[in-house]
Design a protein around this motif. Structure first.
Motif, PDB file in Angstrom:
ATOM      1  N   MET B   1       0.842  -1.200   0.000  1.00  0.00           N
ATOM      2  CA  MET B   1       0.000   0.000   0.000  1.00  0.00           C
ATOM      3  C   MET B   1       0.874   1.245   0.000  1.00  0.00           C
ATOM      4  N   THR B   2       0.552   2.140  -0.974  1.00  0.00           N
ATOM      5  CA  THR B   2       1.303   3.399  -0.990  1.00  0.00           C
ATOM      6  C   THR B   2       0.380   4.497  -0.479  1.00  0.00           C
ATOM      7  N   ASP B   3       0.874   5.704  -0.512  1.00  0.00           N
ATOM      8  CA  ASP B   3       0.063   6.805  -0.020  1.00  0.00           C
ATOM      9  C   ASP B   3      -0.706   7.496  -1.145  1.00  0.00           C
ATOM     10  N   GLU B   4      -0.500   6.969  -2.353  1.00  0.00           N
ATOM     11  CA  GLU B   4      -1.160   7.583  -3.501  1.00  0.00           C
ATOM     12  C   GLU B   4      -2.687   7.441  -3.369  1.00  0.00           C
ATOM     13  N   ILE B   5      -3.387   8.555  -3.485  1.00  0.00           N
ATOM     14  CA  ILE B   5      -4.842   8.494  -3.326  1.00  0.00           C
ATOM     15  C   ILE B   5      -5.491   8.223  -4.676  1.00  0.00           C
ATOM     16  N   VAL B   6      -6.274   7.176  -4.721  1.00  0.00           N
ATOM     17  CA  VAL B   6      -6.888   6.781  -5.985  1.00  0.00           C
ATOM     18  C   VAL B   6      -8.303   7.350  -6.092  1.00  0.00           C
ATOM     19  N   ILE B   7      -9.058   7.204  -5.027  1.00  0.00           N
ATOM     20  CA  ILE B   7     -10.420   7.758  -5.038  1.00  0.00           C
ATOM     21  C   ILE B   7     -10.518   8.783  -3.919  1.00  0.00           C
ATOM     22  N   ASP B   8     -10.937   9.983  -4.327  1.00  0.00           N
ATOM     23  CA  ASP B   8     -11.032  11.059  -3.364  1.00  0.00           C
ATOM     24  C   ASP B   8     -12.441  11.627  -3.394  1.00  0.00           C
ATOM     25  N   VAL B   9     -13.165  11.435  -2.305  1.00  0.00           N
ATOM     26  CA  VAL B   9     -14.544  11.942  -2.246  1.00  0.00           C
ATOM     27  C   VAL B   9     -14.556  13.112  -1.282  1.00  0.00           C
ATOM     28  N   LYS B  10     -14.987  14.276  -1.817  1.00  0.00           N
ATOM     29  CA  LYS B  10     -14.959  15.484  -0.990  1.00  0.00           C
ATOM     30  C   LYS B  10     -16.341  16.099  -0.937  1.00  0.00           C
ATOM     31  N   ASN B  11     -16.862  16.233   0.268  1.00  0.00           N
ATOM     32  CA  ASN B  11     -18.154  16.906   0.505  1.00  0.00           C
ATOM     33  C   ASN B  11     -19.259  16.434  -0.424  1.00  0.00           C
ATOM     34  N   LEU B  12     -19.234  15.177  -0.739  1.00  0.00           N
ATOM     35  CA  LEU B  12     -20.211  14.672  -1.715  1.00  0.00           C
ATOM     36  C   LEU B  12     -21.627  14.690  -1.136  1.00  0.00           C
ATOM     37  N   THR B  13     -22.531  15.359  -1.873  1.00  0.00           N
ATOM     38  CA  THR B  13     -23.934  15.384  -1.476  1.00  0.00           C
ATOM     39  C   THR B  13     -24.801  15.077  -2.693  1.00  0.00           C
ATOM     40  N   LYS B  14     -25.722  14.161  -2.505  1.00  0.00           N
ATOM     41  CA  LYS B  14     -26.724  13.909  -3.559  1.00  0.00           C
ATOM     42  C   LYS B  14     -28.056  13.828  -2.831  1.00  0.00           C
ATOM     43  N   ASP B  15     -28.840  14.867  -2.990  1.00  0.00           N
ATOM     44  CA  ASP B  15     -30.062  14.993  -2.195  1.00  0.00           C
ATOM     45  C   ASP B  15     -31.266  14.586  -3.032  1.00  0.00           C
ATOM     46  N   PHE B  55     -22.257   7.953 -12.879  1.00  0.00           N
ATOM     47  CA  PHE B  55     -23.623   7.755 -13.382  1.00  0.00           C
ATOM     48  C   PHE B  55     -24.553   8.840 -12.855  1.00  0.00           C
ATOM     49  N   LEU B  56     -24.210   9.351 -11.682  1.00  0.00           N
ATOM     50  CA  LEU B  56     -25.011  10.423 -11.093  1.00  0.00           C
ATOM     51  C   LEU B  56     -24.146  11.665 -10.978  1.00  0.00           C
ATOM     52  N   LYS B  57     -24.795  12.805 -11.141  1.00  0.00           N
ATOM     53  CA  LYS B  57     -24.058  14.055 -10.999  1.00  0.00           C
ATOM     54  C   LYS B  57     -24.238  14.548  -9.569  1.00  0.00           C
ATOM     55  N   PRO B  58     -23.120  14.761  -8.846  1.00  0.00           N
ATOM     56  CA  PRO B  58     -23.249  15.208  -7.448  1.00  0.00           C
ATOM     57  C   PRO B  58     -23.963  16.553  -7.369  1.00  0.00           C
ATOM     58  N   ASP B  59     -24.799  16.717  -6.342  1.00  0.00           N
ATOM     59  CA  ASP B  59     -25.425  18.020  -6.130  1.00  0.00           C
ATOM     60  C   ASP B  59     -24.390  18.992  -5.574  1.00  0.00           C
ATOM     61  N   ALA B  60     -23.494  18.450  -4.782  1.00  0.00           N
ATOM     62  CA  ALA B  60     -22.402  19.280  -4.248  1.00  0.00           C
ATOM     63  C   ALA B  60     -21.205  18.364  -4.019  1.00  0.00           C
ATOM     64  N   GLY B  61     -20.050  18.959  -3.934  1.00  0.00           N
ATOM     65  CA  GLY B  61     -18.864  18.166  -3.697  1.00  0.00           C
ATOM     66  C   GLY B  61     -18.217  17.681  -4.971  1.00  0.00           C
ATOM     67  N   LYS B  62     -17.151  16.941  -4.791  1.00  0.00           N
ATOM     68  CA  LYS B  62     -16.376  16.545  -5.962  1.00  0.00           C
ATOM     69  C   LYS B  62     -15.760  15.172  -5.735  1.00  0.00           C
ATOM     70  N   ILE B  63     -15.743  14.384  -6.767  1.00  0.00           N
ATOM     71  CA  ILE B  63     -15.108  13.075  -6.674  1.00  0.00           C
ATOM     72  C   ILE B  63     -14.010  13.023  -7.721  1.00  0.00           C
ATOM     73  N   THR B  64     -12.834  12.636  -7.307  1.00  0.00           N
ATOM     74  CA  THR B  64     -11.797  12.410  -8.313  1.00  0.00           C
ATOM     75  C   THR B  64     -11.337  10.963  -8.229  1.00  0.00           C
ATOM     76  N   VAL B  65     -11.178  10.405  -9.400  1.00  0.00           N
ATOM     77  CA  VAL B  65     -10.676   9.036  -9.492  1.00  0.00           C
ATOM     78  C   VAL B  65      -9.411   9.093 -10.333  1.00  0.00           C
ATOM     79  N   CYS B  66      -8.295   8.691  -9.745  1.00  0.00           N
ATOM     80  CA  CYS B  66      -7.000   8.775 -10.418  1.00  0.00           C
ATOM     81  C   CYS B  66      -6.775  10.184 -10.951  1.00  0.00           C
ATOM     82  N   GLY B  67      -7.188  11.180 -10.180  1.00  0.00           N
ATOM     83  CA  GLY B  67      -6.973  12.561 -10.575  1.00  0.00           C
ATOM     84  C   GLY B  67      -7.968  13.103 -11.578  1.00  0.00           C
ATOM     85  N   LEU B  68      -8.929  12.279 -12.000  1.00  0.00           N
ATOM     86  CA  LEU B  68      -9.905  12.726 -12.996  1.00  0.00           C
ATOM     87  C   LEU B  68     -11.261  12.922 -12.329  1.00  0.00           C
TER      88      LEU B  68
END
Lengths: 534, 301
Positions: B1-15, B55-68
């Motif tokens: 395990m490295t410290d590289e972050i692959v999935i980053d979920v920030k303030n994700l909200t889907k209401d 598949f869903l668009k977050p109402d708020a927040g951001k998700i990055t996967v491998c930096g995308l």
């Protein structure tokens, strides 16, 4: 822009429906063209047309026969009596008086008198009978001089009668007919003179059919935009027989009527005070009126006797083009469109909404495939499958048209191509609507209800609108149902204009094309942006 | 395990309204990490996964996967992701083989040897008609489809539902194999044992909120151990209680106590116990379930 594996998937998933629908609509079209082309669907229509035409021909022959008989008979009778009266009058005046009168008239004219002044001068102080004689002579003298040989007298009377006929005909039929009638009468009288007959009626009865048959045989007239040659319907003998029987029955009725008129006259007040001449004149007048009425009655065509609405309806029915109605308005706009519409409703739903609803779209979108690629691939599949469908119906249609030959069917190869092109564009537009519904909703049943509902509404409106459309004969047309045509997109597929070669079908198809492009465009945009429950 | 972050979920909200949906989710998954989603039905596991999948668009927040960005570059992140959806519905194709071939084409997979290995391992007969497959068969087919491209990240939405216990074991083995290859795995489940076995961390979700993120290492290697001890006579029971052990449960009826003790003090305990007549002694395992029920109970209070 297109995902090959997705396209393959769509092909495999919908191939069954496609083959089924294509086979059935091709089969339907083939049956329609082959059956319509080989059996005489126009049988009833043709016999109606024939009936109207023969009716028209017969009434023309009857009318002409009676009119000419009437004209000729009168002319001959007048000629006979006119010749006799003139001969008697000339002899009554005597040769001396004739010479004196002619010299007197000539010197008066030389002295500057006009014709009427000269007549006035010569008849001054004479009795009424004498005046009449003198005037008769002067008229004759102006035309023929002092020569009172039989030929000159004949000439004079002939000319007078012909002029009378000319004036008489000119009033009702115009100058051309009048000239023709005049020539006809000259020939008739000459033929009468050279014949052995001395009875005007008998002669005319024999003479008219003989002359008319030759004339009619060459005649043609316009009927519902078609040129009808009488010789196509009747032989010369038939024409002559028809003419004879028309004249004979006319004569018989006239004889009966004459007796009737005489008896009526005797019953009337003041009959006893009438002179013989006055009675004859009155009888002739009344007979003449009756004669006109009789000719009109006898020669009214069947169609003229019907109420105007019924007559128009029947004529329309006769003029109706069964092929363009059945192939153009019923097959291509309704019957042949039903199955493709069902294909569209099912397939459009299968391509997007159903896959989102069940979740199988997840397998596509969990691979590096863009949503827009999915949309475009499915759109291309739907459009291409519809195009292929109509390529098959086009081929089927052209082959069947070739088999039945162009003779009996009014649809040309170009019409067939345009019908199919139009049907394709129509289904393109409707498939756009269904595709939009499929892209908009995540639930199959919503997509089906909206896409299918709208498509079926258009089809049903077209079926109902057919009863109000211009292709329906007046007899079964319901004007109010035309409103349905204004709410159906399929109305923009104008098969009537295609048949008529009217170019307005082009812009209507352009609108359909626009509807398709816009709905597909919105579909793609919507699918790109929406949330997918996968 | 490295410290590289692959999935980053920030303030994700889907209401979704009516308090349904997910609210303000924050977590990160490192490369090579296996993370579990734990939660009852409707807690928001699938919604989170769908957001990560784009598949869903977050109402708020951001998700990055491998930096995308997971929404904007949805198709690009799929190059790294293998996905097993929660609901198994296959495209309208005839057999499993056809489906797998089609997926291979989508994924641009030319070499089917790994797929064949998986098929064998799971004892799957892919030639069967897709529509007549049992739920387990379908699940296996989905597993093969998700893994055959050998993706770096696996996102698995309740992948073991429908599998029989033996197959579940086989599946867990496959996951462990993937884990050993350094794959990052996000797996949702409502079965503690599964997650306990393979996860490095487990995220507990309830009613759209993250309640706790448990580190399995900490749970497995606690320096405190719980023991349940029963005595044969009451006097021993009473005398034992006089020794100052941390009693967490006391059942007088059975002469039974449950104590919590630091591992370093174990020898002392055993020395003390020699003086008593002990009926039995057993270790009470501290499981994920216990851990979470402790947390939810606290939350409930």
């Amino acid at each position: 822009m297109i995902s090959k594996p997705l396209f393959k998937q769509s092909c495999k998933a919908n191939a069954g429906t496609w083959v089924f629908v294509t086979a059935i609509i091709c089969f339907m079209l083939a049956i329609l063209i082959l059956v319509l082309g080989n059996i005489n669907v126009n049988g009833i229509r043709q016999s109606m047309t024939d009936m109207f035409i023969t009716d028209a021909v017969e009434s023309t022959i009857d009318k002409q026969s009676m009119t000419y008989y009437n004209l000729t008979e009168k002319a001959l009778t007048n000629y006979e009596s006119g010749k006799n009266n003139l001969t008697i009058a000339l002899n009554l005046i005597g040769e001396e008086n004739r010479t004196q009168l002619s010299m007197g008239y000539d010197s008066l004219i030389q002295a500057g008198y006009t014709e009427s002044e000269a007549r006035e001068y010569l008849t001054n102080g004479k009795s009424d009978d004498e005046k009449l004689l003198i005037n008769t002579f002067i008229s004759y003298y102006i035309m023929e001089g002092n020569d009172i040989s039989e030929n000159k007298i004949k000439d004079y009377v002939l000319t007078n009668i012909c002029n009378e006929v000319y004036e008489q005909v000119k009033v009702t039929e115009g100058e051309e007919s009048a000239n023709y009638a005049k020539l006809f009468i000259v020939k008739a009288i000459n033929d009468f003179i050279s014949s052995s007959s001395d009875n005007a009626k008998e002669f005319a009865t024999m003479y008219i059919p003989q002359v008319l048959k030759g004339i009619f045989y060459q005649q043609f007239f316009e009927y519902n935009g078609n040129t009808i040659y009488i010789k196509d319907y009747y032989s010369e003998n038939e024409i002559s027989n028809m003419s004879s029987s028309a004249i004979i029955s006319y004569r018989a009725e006239m004889d009966v009527k004459e007796q009737q008129i005489r008896q009526e006259l005797m019953q009337e007040e003041g009959y006893d005070s009438l002179t013989e001449e006055q009675i004859e004149l009155e009888v002739a007048n009344r007979l003449n009126k009756y004669s006109n009425q009789l000719i009109a009655n006898k020669t009214g065509t069947l169609i003229e006797e019907l109420p105007i609405e019924v007559a128009t309806a029947l004529q329309e029915l006769g003029a109706m083009d069964i092929y363009s109605l059945v192939i153009g308005s019923i097959y291509f706009r309704i019957a042949g469109l039903l199955l493709p519409l069902i294909y569209i409703i099912m397939t459009a739903n299968n391509l997007i909404a159903s896959q989102v609803d069940t979740g199988s779209m997840a397998y596509v979108l969990s691979t590096p495939t863009k949503r827009i690629t999915v949309s475009i691939t499915q759109m291309v599949y739907l459009i291409a499958s519809l195009f292929a469908m109509f390529v098959f119906t086009t081929i089927t249609g052209l082959i069947c048209l070739f088999i039945v030959g162009s003779g009996s069917i009014t649809i040309s190869y170009v019409d067939m191509l345009l019908f199919n092109l139009g049907a394709f564009i129509t289904t393109f537009a409707i498939s756009g609507i269904c595709f939009l519904a499929s892209s908009w909703f995540n639930r199959s049943k919503q997509s089906m209800a909206v896409g299918g509902g709208i498509s079926m509404f258009f089809l049903v409106a077209t079926i109902l609108g057919l009863f109000g459309s211009s292709v329906m004969p007046q007899a079964i047309k319901i004007q109010a149902m035309d409103y349905f045509n204004y709410v159906s997109l399929i109305s923009l597929y104008d098969t009537v204009a295609i048949m008529d070669g009217n170019i307005k079908f082009v812009w209507k198809l352009a609108i359909l094309l626009g509807v398709g492009i816009v709905t597909y465009f919105i579909s793609i945009k919507k699918f790109q942006k929406k949330d997918l429950p996968l | 395990m490295t410290d590289e972050i692959v999935i980053d979920v920030k303030n994700l909200t889907k209401d979704y309204g009516n308090n349904r949906g997910i609210f303000d989710f924050n977590f990160q998954i490192k490369k090579g990490e296996v993370v579990g989603f734990m939660g009852s039905n409707g807690a928001g596991k699938t919604t989170t996964i769908r957001n990560i999948m784009g598949f869903l668009k977050p109402d708020a927040g951001k998700i990055t996967v491998c930096g995308l960005d997971a929404w904007k570059d949805a198709e690009k992140i799929k190059k790294y992701i293998g996905y097993i959806p929660g609901e198994i519905a296959f495209p309208d194709l005839k057999t499993g083989t056809l489906f797998l071939q089609s997926q291979a084409e989508f994924l641009n997979v030319k070499d089917m040897s790994y797929a064949n290995y998986l098929i064998e391992k799971l004892q799957l007969d892919p030639t069967a008609n897709l529509k007549r497959m049992s739920k387990g068969m379908k699940q296996k087919t989905a597993v093969v489809a998700a893994l055959m491209a050998n993706p770096d990240i696996l996102i698995l939405d309740e992948p073991t539902t429908g599998l029989d216990p033996l197959m579940r074991v086989a599946f867990i083995e496959i996951l462990e194999e993937e884990k050993s290859k350094g794959k990052t795995i996000l797996i949702s489940s409502h079965m503690y044992e599964e997650l306990e076995k393979i996860c490095d961390r487990v995220i507990l979700i309830d009613k759209g909120k993250i309640l706790n993120i448990a580190n399995m290492n900490e749970i497995k290697n606690r320096n405190v151990v719980d023991f349940k001890i029963e005595f044969n006579n009451e006097s021993d029971y009473k005398n034992f209680k006089k020794l100052k052990y941390n009693v967490i449960r006391d059942q007088q009826k059975y002469n039974q106590v449950t104590i919590s003790i630091n591992k370093s003090k174990l020898t002392n305990l055993f020395k003390d116990l020699t003086a008593f007549d002990v009926k039995f002694i057993s270790e009470v395992k501290y499981t994920l379930e216990k851990h979470f029920s402790k947390i939810t109970n606290k939350g409930g209070k």
